[in-house]
Write an enzyme that holds these catalytic residues in place. Structure first.
Site, mmCIF file in Angstrom:
data_model
loop_
_atom_site.group_PDB
_atom_site.id
_atom_site.type_symbol
_atom_site.label_atom_id
_atom_site.label_comp_id
_atom_site.label_asym_id
_atom_site.label_seq_id
_atom_site.Cartn_x
_atom_site.Cartn_y
_atom_site.Cartn_z
ATOM 1 N N ARG A 51 -10.389 5.047 8.877
ATOM 2 C CA ARG A 51 -9.444 4.581 7.870
ATOM 3 C C ARG A 51 -8.347 3.837 8.627
ATOM 4 N NH1 ARG A 51 -7.510 9.152 3.899
ATOM 5 N NH2 ARG A 51 -6.895 10.172 5.824
ATOM 6 N N TYR A 107 0.837 -1.197 0.000
ATOM 7 C CA TYR A 107 0.000 0.000 0.000
ATOM 8 C C TYR A 107 0.877 1.254 0.000
ATOM 9 C CZ TYR A 107 -3.089 3.723 1.504
ATOM 10 O OH TYR A 107 -3.763 4.919 1.583
ATOM 11 N N ARG A 111 1.732 8.973 12.745
ATOM 12 C CA ARG A 111 1.332 10.219 13.398
ATOM 13 C C ARG A 111 -0.159 10.518 13.227
ATOM 14 N NH1 ARG A 111 3.822 14.095 10.366
ATOM 15 N NH2 ARG A 111 3.211 15.704 11.842
ATOM 16 N N PHE A 141 15.878 19.115 -0.863
ATOM 17 C CA PHE A 141 14.515 18.654 -1.094
ATOM 18 C C PHE A 141 14.331 17.223 -0.589
ATOM 19 C CE2 PHE A 141 11.538 16.305 -3.802
ATOM 20 C CZ PHE A 141 10.395 17.070 -3.682
#
Length: 411
Positions: A225, A168, A212, A285
């Protein structure tokens, strides 16, 4: 949003927060004036100021491609998450979404707040997408197609095993890592990284978010969920929502620690990936230091089941400012691994596994030979005086009642 209390405890971070704010404003000035690009970058900031900030520091062409990729996949995620759309609508929409990005007329009414705005005005994103180079379009289309198919698969499938969990996370995040790596390579800035390393970079980010977001996800309406794998949480409780209740606090923390330990298995791959990057803007980044910091904060922390646990903005600004080389990256990962190691409970059922992974991370950082070469903060006396004056002004403003809120927003 930074509280006065945080400023008083960490006054040196105020200077860095202001520098980040200025850098963000300078980057905003470079956004093209065309309505579709204005829309795209304004939406990016509404979804995540932090992510928008690091994207806006990239070179122009890469900045546009990454922004577009993010918004296309955010729209895809909106379809997956919408509680009103039926499965009969979601599944074919997810599977065909990669074709919709070529259609300036396409839109779909779903989602709420910023997501609804994005979906209602998706023509701006399509217009931006069609201005990208052919190779960038091919990469974004491919990732969108693969992610849509993966999301459709999990619409009707629960996350039962750890393998399901990894699959997933690969579909919803790992593919983004692959897409970004391809965009970096297409720009000529970086070599093409192995898929396994790109996947690990994205999985650790996705997994720390899932950890979290426990409370937000379990309280989702009309139904929870559930992304924590049944194979892990079923060792501790009968139902995942049982972790919300105080009587299950010890079991909740033990399960949490196992989830964090699972996420930490990706760290050494991440260090390997980061060490190959050449472009400073791309390195900053990709430097996923905050993910490691958030995992260290979450470990053994019952507050994960009570509210939001995250790195304070000032510390995030500090790491962004001083993470310029891989030496800084190794140093930050080493520091957070030491923090996490100090929190390990010898009675936790996963202690040995957690300790083994942490020691492996620390060894990788030491073996790099770069720990003593990291950047160190240097504050000139004039800067310290300015910071203290700003803090004093804020305190006086608070005391005089000119501010109705006890927070000051910088970044």
């Amino acid at each position: 949003m930074v509280s006065l209390g945080e400023i008083l405890k960490h006054p040196d971070e105020l200077y860095l927060l202001l520098k980040v704010k200025m850098a963000a404003r300078n980057a905003e000035k470079q956004i093209p004036r065309q309505p579709h690009w204005r829309f795209c970058f304004s939406m990016l900031r509404k979804f995540s100021k932090t992510f928008a900030f690091v994207i806006e520091q990239l070179p122009t062409e890469l900045r546009h491609a990454v922004c577009t990729l993010y918004l296309v996949l955010r729209a895809l995620d909106t379809v997956e998450d919408d509680p009103i759309l039926s499965t009969d609508v979601k599944v074919p929409t997810l599977k065909s979404f990669h074709r919709n990005i070529y259609d300036k007329e396409w839109h779909l009414s779903c989602g709420t707040k910023e997501c609804k705005v994005l979906m209602d005005q998706f023509h701006h994103v399509s217009t931006a997408f069609l201005e990208l180079g052919n190779r960038c379009q091919e990469i974004i289309e491919d990732i969108t197609k693969r992610m849509g198919a993966g999301m459709a698969q999990f619409i009707c499938k629960e996350v039962e095993t750890i393998d399901d969990y990894d699959e997933y996370c690969h579909h919803v995040s790992g593919l983004i890592g692959l897409g970004l790596s391809n965009l970096f390579h297409t720009s000529g800035a970086e070599d093409l990284a192995p898929d396994s390393l790109c996947n690990s970079m994205a999985l650790i980010l996705q997994k720390q978010d899932i950890i979290r977001d426990y409370l937000e996800d379990i309280n989702e309406i009309p139904k929870p969920r559930m992304f924590w794998p049944h194979q892990i949480w079923s060792k501790y409780v009968d139902k995942l929502e049982d972790f919300k209740y105080e009587e299950n606090s010890m079991k909740a923390v033990q399960c949490l620690n196992e989830m964090v330990t699972n996420a930490l298995t990706h760290v050494e791959d991440c260090l390997t990936y980061m060490s190959t990057l050449r472009d400073p803007a791309i390195f900053r980044f990709c430097a996923i230091i905050m993910a490691m910091g958030n995992l260290a904060l979450c470990y053994n922390n019952i507050e994960v089941f009570r509210g939001v646990v995250k790195i304070r903005p000032g510390l995030a600004a500090k790491f962004w400012h001083y993470t310029r080389t891989m030496a800084d990256g190794y140093g930050a990962f080493y520091d957070f691994s030491c923090m996490l190691k100090s929190k390990i409970d010898k009675n936790d059922p996963n202690t040995n596994k957690t300790l083994s992974i942490i020691e492996g991370i620390q060894k990788a950082c030491r073996d790099s030979g770069l720990l003593n070469k990291r950047s160190e903060p240097r504050y000139r006396p004039a800067v310290v005086v300015v910071v203290l004056l700003i803090v004093l002004a804020i305190i006086l403003s608070q005391l005089s009642g000119r501010r109705s809120s006890n927070h000051c927003e910088f970044y």
